[in-house]
Design a protein around this motif. Sequence first.
Motif, PDB file in Angstrom:
ATOM      1  N   LYS A 108       0.855  -1.180   0.000  1.00  0.00           N
ATOM      2  CA  LYS A 108       0.000   0.000   0.000  1.00  0.00           C
ATOM      3  C   LYS A 108       0.889   1.228   0.000  1.00  0.00           C
ATOM      4  O   LYS A 108       2.015   1.171   0.483  1.00  0.00           O
ATOM      5  CB  LYS A 108      -0.892   0.016   1.240  1.00  0.00           C
ATOM      6  N   GLY A 109       0.363   2.296  -0.589  1.00  0.00           N
ATOM      7  CA  GLY A 109       1.183   3.491  -0.592  1.00  0.00           C
ATOM      8  C   GLY A 109       0.397   4.714  -1.002  1.00  0.00           C
ATOM      9  O   GLY A 109      -0.761   4.619  -1.396  1.00  0.00           O
ATOM     10  N   GLN A 110       1.051   5.870  -0.856  1.00  0.00           N
ATOM     11  CA  GLN A 110       0.425   7.134  -1.210  1.00  0.00           C
ATOM     12  C   GLN A 110       0.929   7.519  -2.597  1.00  0.00           C
ATOM     13  O   GLN A 110       2.123   7.765  -2.769  1.00  0.00           O
ATOM     14  CB  GLN A 110       0.829   8.194  -0.173  1.00  0.00           C
ATOM     15  N   ALA A 111       0.038   7.534  -3.578  1.00  0.00           N
ATOM     16  CA  ALA A 111       0.453   7.946  -4.923  1.00  0.00           C
ATOM     17  C   ALA A 111       0.365   9.460  -5.001  1.00  0.00           C
ATOM     18  O   ALA A 111      -0.607  10.048  -4.534  1.00  0.00           O
ATOM     19  CB  ALA A 111      -0.451   7.304  -5.961  1.00  0.00           C
ATOM     20  N   ILE A 112       1.393  10.089  -5.550  1.00  0.00           N
ATOM     21  CA  ILE A 112       1.438  11.559  -5.586  1.00  0.00           C
ATOM     22  C   ILE A 112       1.664  12.018  -7.014  1.00  0.00           C
ATOM     23  O   ILE A 112       2.508  11.482  -7.732  1.00  0.00           O
ATOM     24  CB  ILE A 112       2.582  12.096  -4.690  1.00  0.00           C
ATOM     25  N   TYR A 113       0.851  12.990  -7.431  1.00  0.00           N
ATOM     26  CA  TYR A 113       1.139  13.650  -8.710  1.00  0.00           C
ATOM     27  C   TYR A 113       0.885  15.130  -8.519  1.00  0.00           C
ATOM     28  O   TYR A 113      -0.230  15.548  -8.219  1.00  0.00           O
ATOM     29  CB  TYR A 113       0.254  13.110  -9.840  1.00  0.00           C
ATOM     30  N   VAL A 176       4.736  11.291 -14.873  1.00  0.00           N
ATOM     31  CA  VAL A 176       5.466  10.557 -13.833  1.00  0.00           C
ATOM     32  C   VAL A 176       4.796  10.815 -12.493  1.00  0.00           C
ATOM     33  O   VAL A 176       4.608  11.965 -12.094  1.00  0.00           O
ATOM     34  CB  VAL A 176       6.953  10.985 -13.780  1.00  0.00           C
ATOM     35  N   ILE A 177       4.390   9.727 -11.848  1.00  0.00           N
ATOM     36  CA  ILE A 177       3.824   9.881 -10.500  1.00  0.00           C
ATOM     37  C   ILE A 177       4.851   9.341  -9.514  1.00  0.00           C
ATOM     38  O   ILE A 177       5.813   8.690  -9.909  1.00  0.00           O
ATOM     39  CB  ILE A 177       2.490   9.115 -10.354  1.00  0.00           C
ATOM     40  N   ARG A 178       4.622   9.622  -8.248  1.00  0.00           N
ATOM     41  CA  ARG A 178       5.537   9.102  -7.244  1.00  0.00           C
ATOM     42  C   ARG A 178       4.749   8.239  -6.275  1.00  0.00           C
ATOM     43  O   ARG A 178       3.608   8.525  -5.930  1.00  0.00           O
ATOM     44  CB  ARG A 178       6.209  10.240  -6.467  1.00  0.00           C
ATOM     45  N   LEU A 179       5.391   7.143  -5.886  1.00  0.00           N
ATOM     46  CA  LEU A 179       4.751   6.295  -4.898  1.00  0.00           C
ATOM     47  C   LEU A 179       5.816   5.857  -3.914  1.00  0.00           C
ATOM     48  O   LEU A 179       6.834   5.298  -4.316  1.00  0.00           O
ATOM     49  CB  LEU A 179       4.110   5.069  -5.563  1.00  0.00           C
ATOM     50  N   ASN A 180       5.579   6.149  -2.649  1.00  0.00           N
ATOM     51  CA  ASN A 180       6.572   5.889  -1.606  1.00  0.00           C
ATOM     52  C   ASN A 180       7.957   6.399  -2.062  1.00  0.00           C
ATOM     53  O   ASN A 180       8.953   5.708  -1.980  1.00  0.00           O
ATOM     54  CB  ASN A 180       6.649   4.388  -1.279  1.00  0.00           C
ATOM     55  N   SER A 181       7.939   7.596  -2.621  1.00  0.00           N
ATOM     56  CA  SER A 181       9.129   8.312  -3.082  1.00  0.00           C
ATOM     57  C   SER A 181       9.841   7.693  -4.287  1.00  0.00           C
ATOM     58  O   SER A 181      10.911   8.118  -4.673  1.00  0.00           O
ATOM     59  CB  SER A 181      10.132   8.547  -1.933  1.00  0.00           C
ATOM     60  N   VAL A 213       8.459  -3.768  -7.356  1.00  0.00           N
ATOM     61  CA  VAL A 213       7.976  -3.750  -5.974  1.00  0.00           C
ATOM     62  C   VAL A 213       8.960  -4.496  -5.065  1.00  0.00           C
ATOM     63  O   VAL A 213       9.343  -4.010  -4.003  1.00  0.00           O
ATOM     64  CB  VAL A 213       6.569  -4.374  -5.867  1.00  0.00           C
ATOM     65  N   GLN A 214       9.345  -5.688  -5.516  1.00  0.00           N
ATOM     66  CA  GLN A 214      10.214  -6.513  -4.666  1.00  0.00           C
ATOM     67  C   GLN A 214      11.546  -5.830  -4.379  1.00  0.00           C
ATOM     68  O   GLN A 214      11.997  -5.797  -3.243  1.00  0.00           O
ATOM     69  CB  GLN A 214      10.473  -7.856  -5.363  1.00  0.00           C
ATOM     70  N   LYS A 215      12.165  -5.291  -5.425  1.00  0.00           N
ATOM     71  CA  LYS A 215      13.524  -4.766  -5.251  1.00  0.00           C
ATOM     72  C   LYS A 215      13.543  -3.337  -4.770  1.00  0.00           C
ATOM     73  O   LYS A 215      14.315  -2.965  -3.901  1.00  0.00           O
ATOM     74  CB  LYS A 215      14.298  -4.879  -6.570  1.00  0.00           C
ATOM     75  N   ARG A 216      12.667  -2.492  -5.353  1.00  0.00           N
ATOM     76  CA  ARG A 216      12.788  -1.061  -5.072  1.00  0.00           C
ATOM     77  C   ARG A 216      11.975  -0.639  -3.846  1.00  0.00           C
ATOM     78  O   ARG A 216      12.262   0.380  -3.254  1.00  0.00           O
ATOM     79  CB  ARG A 216      12.334  -0.246  -6.282  1.00  0.00           C
TER      80      ARG A 216
END
Lengths: 406, 248
Positions: A108-113, A176-181, A213-216
Amino acid sequence: MSAINLVRIALRALQRNKLRAFLTMLGIIIGVAAVIAMVAIGEGSKESIQSQLSAMGSNMITILPSSNVSGGVRIEGASFQSLTIVDVKAIQKNAEHVSAVSPVSSTKGQAIYGALNWPTSLQGVAPSYFDIRKLEVADGVSFTDADVATAAKVCVLGKTVINNLFPSGESPVGKVIRLNSIPLQVIGTLVPKGQSSFGQDQDDIILTPYTTVQKRILATIYFQSIYASAVSEGTSAQATDEITEILRETHRLRPGDENNFQVRTMEELIKTLSSTSSLLTVLLTAIAGISLVIGGIGIMNIMYVSVTERTREIGLRMSVGARGVDILLQFLVEAIIISVTGGIIGVILGVTTAQVITLTLGWPTIVSESSIVLSFMVCALTGVFFGYYPAQAASRLDPIEALRYE
Amino acid sequence: MNSKILELQQIKREFIMGTETVRALKGVSFDVHAGEFVTIMGSSGSGKTTLLNLLGCLDKPTAGNYLLDGVDVGNLSRNELARLRNRKIGFVFQAYNLLPRTSALENVELPLFYNPSLSASERKDKAVKALEAVKLADRLDHTPSQLSGGQQQRVAIARALVNQPVMILADEATGNLDTRTSYEIMSLMQDLNKEGKTIVFVTHEPDIAAFSNRTVMLRDGKVVKDTVNENVRSAKEALESLPPADDY
Ligand SMILES: Nc1ncnc2c1ncn2[C@@H]1O[C@H](COP(=O)(O)OP(=O)(O)OP(=O)(O)O)[C@@H](O)[C@H]1O
Ligand SMILES: [Mg+2]
């Protein structure tokens, strides 16, 4: 006495007491209509759940890590880590009855645009996941195996996420969106799927390569689940067996060891859910049945009162030459006229109510024939029995006793 | 003509009321010949209605035999009794017993419904004729609540006549009528009697009894007097001798 005479006498008697006849009928009408409408709602919801599940892909197979006994302590399923890329590869390579397989690693995360943000779920999957879940790309493209190999920072957005991050209607593709930075480039959008039958918004989702998801983000080698597709609906049982065998091998379980994973087919899920909604139907039917019983008691009461109240009439008819059987038939015909007319009106009202519910509330309804037949029979028989029974008692009196009745 | 239509042999009727037994008839015996016009008299509570109910096959005696046309009624089935009441007996109740909320015509038609040989139009014809005979031809559609007591009485009489019974049993059929109407009813009864119908008429007015050719006196459930009336009064003449109806 001739049948025509009988019907004529009964009709005249009913005409003399229109209100009472109507009230008796009302009990039957409401009882029948309630049962038909209730059962229609139950059946309708059951049917719609089933069809929604089939639309999700009826040859879908889910593999989840499960708690097995680990040093005598049972650990909760989700936190148990046993599924890795080795399992996925083994299934891909060795399972003949499986056409596609994809791991799922979600967070889960906060998507930011820009200035906007939206809490959502990020699902790391393989490209084959789109086939398995019957997802389609609306705009742009989906990611590829090459993106998976490089843990590319790309994503595909669901409709709800787009609505919240791009409210002005501009195309998100290329942004480009950001999710958990982590910055993720939007390369495609999903065709909306709407709410699932569990009330979950299936469009509130961001899809990205599972390696990303797994690595980053999670820094783990385990998956929450693995999704697979059986070659066809008919082979899902064989596919399940194959997968179980393969995973026991990759997990190095010895014969006699409990599985540390679960393999579930969609079919099982459909069965479980339809049994839940069958329960709903049973419940609604029970409520309707109770109203039918109450209606039946009302019918009994009015029929009984109407006959006892007419004991004098019975006495008079006998004193001018009616035989016991004439009296019985008269009341039987009256009861049949009331019950059958009430039953027919009840069926019409019940079917209409079901349709009105569908039109106004949007609930799916299915009017079942068995509910029509059953409720009609119960009400009609109650009416006839309780019209007949006191009439029979009265017809056995001597005329003068019946005339003297108060 | 002189055959016995009714034979009563030691008829008793008792009503059990809890622990008490009311003995309404204490052994009544008499015969009625076909074509007789009998009045039964007696004070209130002497057992007149009880007796008439037995004669009309509406009730059964506690003891004793009742023969109607030579047949012991006690041996008949309920259905045979119903048929007898429908075809042979016209009964006028003391309390009229009309169907409420039902027109006079339909009330009179009622016995005919239980006679399957009649068509709907025959039924209506007969009912209208019977109502004409009691001078209610203009009240066919009126319900009992729209009729006076005397008119209801006459509807009840029409209902008793409609099946052309051989025997008419009337319980105080003139009890609620003024002198003129009573005489009219008695004149009707005398006409019916002349046609050969046997009539048993309960009354407590000696005035009315004078129109019959025999009077049976009841007291306390027993026959105390049984007299033949030598000079029967003609109801028609009695009607004519009444002062002309004033327009008051
Ligand atoms: N069903 C019954 N139960 C108990 N007692 C009854 C019943 N019917 C009649 N009796 C009694 O039998 C007796 C005779 O009654 P019946 O009605 O025959 O009188 P009657 O001569 O017709 O009187 P009236 O002139 O007032 O009509 C009365 O004492 C009455 O109380
Ligand atoms: Mg009396």
